[in-house]
Design a protein around this motif. Structure first.
Motif, PDB file in Angstrom:
ATOM      1  N   ARG A 118       0.815  -1.214   0.000  1.00 54.61           N
ATOM      2  CA  ARG A 118       0.000   0.000   0.000  1.00 54.61           C
ATOM      3  C   ARG A 118       0.850   1.266   0.000  1.00 54.61           C
ATOM      4  N   ALA A 152       2.615   1.793  -3.398  1.00 53.66           N
ATOM      5  CA  ALA A 152       1.704   2.255  -4.439  1.00 53.66           C
ATOM      6  C   ALA A 152       1.212   3.671  -4.186  1.00 53.66           C
ATOM      7  N   ALA A 164      -6.274  -8.814 -10.019  1.00 56.36           N
ATOM      8  CA  ALA A 164      -6.764  -7.437  -9.960  1.00 56.36           C
ATOM      9  C   ALA A 164      -5.847  -6.567  -9.099  1.00 56.36           C
ATOM     10  N   MET A 165      -5.326  -7.133  -8.003  1.00 51.61           N
ATOM     11  CA  MET A 165      -4.408  -6.387  -7.141  1.00 51.61           C
ATOM     12  C   MET A 165      -3.096  -6.124  -7.860  1.00 51.61           C
ATOM     13  N   ASP A 172      -2.625  -5.800 -11.030  1.00 50.37           N
ATOM     14  CA  ASP A 172      -2.844  -4.787 -12.063  1.00 50.37           C
ATOM     15  C   ASP A 172      -3.002  -3.401 -11.452  1.00 50.37           C
ATOM     16  N   GLU A 173      -3.665  -3.328 -10.296  1.00 54.90           N
ATOM     17  CA  GLU A 173      -3.851  -2.034  -9.633  1.00 54.90           C
ATOM     18  C   GLU A 173      -2.513  -1.459  -9.182  1.00 54.90           C
ATOM     19  N   VAL A 174      -1.672  -2.299  -8.563  1.00 59.77           N
ATOM     20  CA  VAL A 174      -0.372  -1.822  -8.108  1.00 59.77           C
ATOM     21  C   VAL A 174       0.508  -1.458  -9.302  1.00 59.77           C
ATOM     22  N   ALA A 190      -0.387  -0.297 -12.129  1.00 53.92           N
ATOM     23  CA  ALA A 190      -0.823   0.983 -12.684  1.00 53.92           C
ATOM     24  C   ALA A 190      -0.279   2.161 -11.887  1.00 53.92           C
ATOM     25  N   ARG A 191      -0.072   1.959 -10.594  1.00 59.43           N
ATOM     26  CA  ARG A 191       0.394   3.043  -9.730  1.00 59.43           C
ATOM     27  C   ARG A 191       1.895   2.987  -9.474  1.00 59.43           C
TER      28      ARG A 191
END
Length: 255
Positions: free
Chosen positions: A136, A139, A178-179, A181-183, A185-186
């Motif tokens: 967290r 990111a 999904a996690m 891909d989210e990380v 992206a950031r």
């Protein structure tokens, strides 16, 4: 003595040269007072270990690095991006995920058990930082905020050296797709595939790319994987467990 030192001599001070000798220490599980399952050099005071054992371990660390326990600053880590400036020994322990100081012989400590400990230093300015970069915090930008705080004390990104400490590697850090891909992206560069072919994260890779993008030219890494190396603590391998520490400070370079 449990800490395994990893030091960088910044150089001899004169015009155009670094003023500071940067010190770094990474600890292992060995040599402390904690009983199983925290055996034995646990430095985390928030994981359920006997407070007296943790205090003894922290004293041993401070004495072992030659500064004394009162000159090691700790933080209450919460997987966020807050940065605290440490100005004096004995300062109240802040709730933060990064510490920064420009004071000599004042050590900054970060504790982890799979997250990435990041030690930063500008030896020309005499500014060091210790950051806790879990999924967290990484990111959300804990390292850019740490560099901003260092800059306010006189550091320049182009002169900053970074060490990414032991953490769970991209082959072992399995997460939902999904996690990942989210990380990614950031924190671009952090997506990975585990050794069994599932989605994963390599936070060290993403953080290294981020630091280079912020202007750092020297980014080193301790490639040990906390999940694979039983000499290190790993929250993913065993719960409950202890925490290893990454510590940094600076001293005036000898003429």
């Amino acid at each position: 003595m449990a800490p395994a030192p990893s030091e960088t001599a910044a150089g001899v001070p004169h015009e155009g040269r670094p003023i500071a000798r940067i010190r770094r220490v990474l600890t292992t599980r060995a040599g402390g007072r904690s009983a199983p399952p925290y055996a034995s050099f646990n430095l985390g005071d928030h994981v359920g270990d006997d407070p007296a054992a943790v205090a003894a371990n922290r004293r041993r660390l401070g004495e072992g690095i030659g500064l004394g326990p009162d000159r090691v600053a700790w933080m209450n880590q919460v997987h966020g991006t807050d940065v605290a400036v440490v100005e004096s020994p004995g300062q109240e322990t802040p709730t933060a995920d990064a510490l920064v100081t420009d004071r000599p012989r004042l050590a900054l400590a970060v504790v982890v058990a799979d997250c990435v400990p990041v030690l930063l230093a500008d030896p020309h300015a005499g500014v060091v930082a210790a950051a806790h970069a879990g999924r967290r915090g990484a990111a959300d930008g804990v390292l850019p905020r740490t560099l901003e705080a260092m800059t306010e004390l006189g550091a320049e990104p182009a002169r900053v050296e970074a060490l990414l400490g032991p953490s769970v590697c991209g082959l072992c850090y399995e997460v939902p797709a999904a996690m990942r891909d989210e990380v990614e992206a950031r924190l671009p560069g952090s997506a990975s595939t585990t050794r069994v072919g599932t989605p994963g994260l390599d936070l060290r890779a993403g953080l290294r790319r981020q630091l280079i993008g912020l202007g750092l030219s020297r980014v080193d890494a301790d490639g040990r994987c906390t999940f694979e190396d039983d000499q290190l603590f790993s929250h993913r391998r065993a719960q409950p467990t202890g925490r290893l520490a990454a510590v940094t400070w600076w001293e005036y370079a000898r003429p």
